[in-house]
Design a protein around this motif. Structure first.
Motif, PDB file in Angstrom:
ATOM      1  N   TRP A 295      47.353 -32.217  17.285  1.00 28.50           N
ATOM      2  CA  TRP A 295      47.928 -30.926  17.437  1.00 28.50           C
ATOM      3  C   TRP A 295      49.170 -30.763  18.364  1.00 28.50           C
ATOM      4  O   TRP A 295      49.125 -31.132  19.447  1.00 28.50           O
ATOM      5  CB  TRP A 295      46.765 -29.914  17.958  1.00 28.50           C
ATOM      6  N   LYS A 297      51.722 -28.817  20.180  1.00 27.29           N
ATOM      7  CA  LYS A 297      51.693 -27.458  20.453  1.00 27.29           C
ATOM      8  C   LYS A 297      53.287 -26.831  20.696  1.00 27.29           C
ATOM      9  O   LYS A 297      53.295 -25.685  21.178  1.00 27.29           O
ATOM     10  CB  LYS A 297      51.263 -27.357  21.825  1.00 27.29           C
ATOM     11  N   ARG A 309      52.608 -32.287  25.172  1.00 29.39           N
ATOM     12  CA  ARG A 309      52.780 -31.083  24.358  1.00 29.39           C
ATOM     13  C   ARG A 309      51.784 -31.301  23.087  1.00 29.39           C
ATOM     14  O   ARG A 309      51.785 -30.800  22.122  1.00 29.39           O
ATOM     15  CB  ARG A 309      54.155 -31.070  23.908  1.00 29.39           C
ATOM     16  N   HIS A 310      50.753 -32.175  23.259  1.00 26.21           N
ATOM     17  CA  HIS A 310      49.981 -32.414  22.079  1.00 26.21           C
ATOM     18  C   HIS A 310      48.520 -32.827  22.528  1.00 26.21           C
ATOM     19  O   HIS A 310      48.339 -32.982  23.786  1.00 26.21           O
ATOM     20  CB  HIS A 310      50.323 -33.565  21.324  1.00 26.21           C
ATOM     21  N   ARG A 337      52.513 -23.368  17.725  1.00 22.85           N
ATOM     22  CA  ARG A 337      52.644 -23.060  18.935  1.00 22.85           C
ATOM     23  C   ARG A 337      51.297 -22.671  19.814  1.00 22.85           C
ATOM     24  O   ARG A 337      50.591 -21.854  19.176  1.00 22.85           O
ATOM     25  CB  ARG A 337      53.668 -22.103  19.119  1.00 22.85           C
ATOM     26  N   LYS A 338      51.235 -23.151  21.104  1.00 24.27           N
ATOM     27  CA  LYS A 338      49.855 -22.772  21.670  1.00 24.27           C
ATOM     28  C   LYS A 338      49.831 -21.331  22.085  1.00 24.27           C
ATOM     29  O   LYS A 338      50.827 -20.481  22.291  1.00 24.27           O
ATOM     30  CB  LYS A 338      49.819 -23.737  22.973  1.00 24.27           C
ATOM     31  N   LYS A 344      42.268 -23.244  20.206  1.00 24.96           N
ATOM     32  CA  LYS A 344      42.667 -24.131  19.151  1.00 24.96           C
ATOM     33  C   LYS A 344      42.936 -23.434  17.960  1.00 24.96           C
ATOM     34  O   LYS A 344      42.417 -22.457  17.437  1.00 24.96           O
ATOM     35  CB  LYS A 344      41.570 -25.104  18.938  1.00 24.96           C
TER      36      LYS A 344
END
Length: 412
Positions: A295, A297, A309-310, A337-338, A344
């Motif tokens: 993922w 983010k 960032r993942h 985007r988170k 999740k």
């Protein structure tokens, strides 16, 4: 070829020629009887009529003997032909006559077995068989018995392969690909149903804390980070949002909850620092790592060796599970985007649903009950939520969030 008297009823081959008889007599005079004469229990000669005749003409009263016991009449005639055929110099007509007699005695024995017995090519026996069948002397058999005693079809299906002309090879390959894909889909559907059946039958053996077992698990463990912020000395922010657990406790908890030997697949979230811990959890529950999704983010966070960032979604399999069909797998990197802490993207659960449609699924450490899934966790809402204590659907307020000061570890 048929015997003319009982004394020689097993003398089924033609008499030796004068030259052959004289050669045998010279050998017996010089060396004695080298090959024992074979008898049945009643004293009838099965093999060795000419040897006995020569011995008696020479005035001999004793020669090597061998007695065969327990043979049927057909067995004795078959043995006589088998012992004599290879030693004799027969014409083609004489050989065909012997083969015909054997086929009349044993029409259910395969042509190859009779050929091996008499030392001729099987096509010769097959040709004689056809003449006898066509003439009505023996019946046609759909099954025949081989030398090993195994009964097989008299005629086996001939397997052929269509080979197209070069200009049509492309179309042929397309058709083969379509057929292969359809067979894979059918096999995949059967294996999914098998996984679900095993899970259904295994409910009575479900681990403590769970009322049933599942073929699909999806979880985001409440990792407890061992380090403090090097800048502030404060603990990681996860403790400010939900109770966390040491990895050893997560291993013990999940091994008792989802462990076993039933076929299943487990999707387990891991951050960079907790990657090895997540692999430990999979192993503790009996899963073998096979792949992972990522993922992205979009926005970088914190980290000591790099700004993360993942996150990684590990995939573990246990037993004979149905892997995704070719072409149905999602790309391994998804970008979104988170949002709120630890949440999740729904995209990952949706991909799991596509890969394993119709199978019972359990979300572990769930914050909210997902439609169509059973949920297990500290913050799971009422509905599809499963109680951590009983493993059954939760009653109202069973899984409510507790005051922050009482939070120690999931589950409660």
């Amino acid at each position: 070829m048929s015997p003319t008297c009982d004394q020689h009823k097993y003398q089924l081959l033609p008499r030796l020629s004068a030259e052959e008889f004289a050669a045998l007599e010279r050998s017996i005079i010089a060396h004695g009887v080298l090959v024992p004469v074979e008898y049945d229990e009643a004293g009838e000669i099965i093999d060795g009529h000419h040897r006995v005749e020569i011995c008696e003409s020479l005035g001999l009263v004793d020669w090597p003997r061998f007695v065969r016991k327990g043979l049927s009449e057909i067995d004795k005639r078959t043995l006589s032909r088998e012992l004599n055929f290879a030693r004799r110099h027969l014409t083609t007509v004489q050989k065909q006559a012997v083969i015909s007699d054997q086929l009349r005695d044993t029409p259910s024995i395969s042509s190859r077995a009779i050929a091996a017995m008499l030392g001729v090519h099987h096509s010769t026996v097959q040709s004689v068989r056809k003449q006898l069948v066509d003439g009505g002397e023996i019946s046609h058999h759909d099954e025949v018995e081989g030398r090993d005693g195994v009964v097989q079809p008299a005629r086996k299906t001939i397997k052929t392969a269509f080979v197209p002309d070069q200009p049509n090879v492309g179309e042929y390959m397309k058709g083969a690909k379509i057929i292969r894909a359809e067979k894979q889909k059918l096999s995949h559907t059967v294996r999914l149903a098998h996984m679900d059946l095993i899970a259904e039958r295994g409910r009575h053996a479900a681990p403590t804390g769970q009322a049933l077992i599942y073929p699909v698990y999806y979880g985001d463990p409440c990792w407890q980070y061992a380090v403090r912020s090097e800048m502030t000395g404060r603990e990681k922010s996860a403790e400010n949002h939900y109770p966390t657990m040491p990895t050893d406790e997560i291993c013990t908890l999940l091994a008792g909850l989802i462990g076993g030997d039933h076929p299943a697949v487990c999707f387990l979230w891991a951050t960079n620092p907790m990657l090895l811990d997540a692999l430990r959890v999979l192993d503790a529950c009996g899963f073998t790592y096979v792949h992972h999704w990522v993922w992205d983010k979009e926005v970088a966070g914190t980290g000591y060796w790099g700004r993360d960032r993942h996150e990684i979604l590990l995939i573990g399999r246990r037993g004979d599970i149905a892997a995704p069909l070719q072409g149905s797998q999602p790309e391994t990197v998804y970008r979104e985007r988170k949002g709120r802490h630890s949440a999740k993207p729904d995209w990952f659960a949706e991909q799991i649903e596509k890969l394993f449609p119709g199978l019972a699924k359990l979300e572990l450490f769930a914050r909210a009950a997902r439609p169509g899934w059973d949920s297990w966790g500290f913050e799971a809402e009422v509905g599809n939520a499963v109680s951590p204590k009983t493993g059954r659907k939760a009653k109202p307020k069973t899984l409510e969030m507790r005051p922050k000061r009482q939070r120690k570890a999931m589950p409660a």
